[in-house]
Write an enzyme that holds these catalytic residues in place. Sequence first.
Site, PDB file in Angstrom:
ATOM      1  N   TYR A 143       0.709  -1.811  -0.484  1.00 29.89           N
ATOM      2  CA  TYR A 143       0.372  -1.892  -1.909  1.00 29.89           C
ATOM      3  C   TYR A 143      -1.068  -2.370  -2.069  1.00 29.89           C
ATOM      4  O   TYR A 143      -1.402  -3.508  -1.729  1.00 29.89           O
ATOM      5  CB  TYR A 143       1.338  -2.856  -2.591  1.00 29.89           C
ATOM      6  N   LYS A 168       0.573   2.607  -1.997  1.00 26.65           N
ATOM      7  CA  LYS A 168       0.757   2.467  -3.445  1.00 26.65           C
ATOM      8  C   LYS A 168      -0.500   1.867  -4.051  1.00 26.65           C
ATOM      9  O   LYS A 168      -0.990   0.832  -3.598  1.00 26.65           O
ATOM     10  CB  LYS A 168       1.971   1.571  -3.735  1.00 26.65           C
TER      11      LYS A 168
END
Length: 313
Positions: A143, A168
Amino acid sequence: MTPAPLAARLSAPGGPLFFPVTAYGPDGSVDLDVYRAHVRRGVDAGAAAVFACCGTGEFHALAPEEFEACVRAAVEETAGRVPVVAGAGYGTALAVRFARLAEAAGADGLLAMPPYLVVAGQEGLLRHYREVAAATALPVVVYQRDNAVFTPPTVVELARTEGIIGFKDGLGDLDLMQRIISAVRTEVPGEFLYFNGLPTAEQTQLAYRALGITLYSSAVFCFAPEIALAFYTALGSGDDGTAHRLLDGFYRPFVELRAQGRGYAVALVKAGVRLRGLDVGEVRPPLHEPSEDHVKQLAQVIERGYALIEEDK
């Protein structure tokens, strides 16, 4: 864990990716019964995956034993119907511990969130995520946001790392994302997943779709699954007219309200779940509850969103 590989199950989802809030009782402790009901409702409503104890689920506020209990509850409630991905974060030692707790609880994968506080160089970030990936057999999505921002060469190395299956983005730099996608596509053969992880990702998903990124977080799904599903369906079918109506009439007003308070990306979502009839409790400090006026405005925004999808029927 569900038998099918996580990457395959996420690459062609049949609905939004669901990031449930974590339910607390009146005394502030985790309420697993309400949490189970929240997860069950989301799966029944059409979620393609459950991302348990991640940002919307207040990962930062959970003790390790609470985290494990919630992940296990999510796994039991989904019963293999959809994959369960659990958050993992903080420094490397704690991130590894949370990863192993998630594996023990039966999760299908990990969302590796930024390390705690420090602004590290690319070499240190790469080492951190490689150690998290090596700690378990669970596939990992990295992320990007806040203090974890990656250069294209670093993402190439992440994509080459065994166990890391995706990336992400919670930063929102589309130029950087295009360069990352291009570099990985050029240097690393095979599939690598990309996700739009910005708060209220629907607001930016038309732009991310142009980059080829079709996967995105949906916090709105927590409290208004029908609206989130209508937008998801419109995107998938190329119905930009419906997508624009929902953006103009629901998502933009929601995002503008969310901007009225720090931490509202979580607190306002939790208030929305309560407004829709499930008492998931308040957020834990250091987050704070929305003001009474903001909750009233939220109720109006939700009402307008449901009216819009009724108009389209």
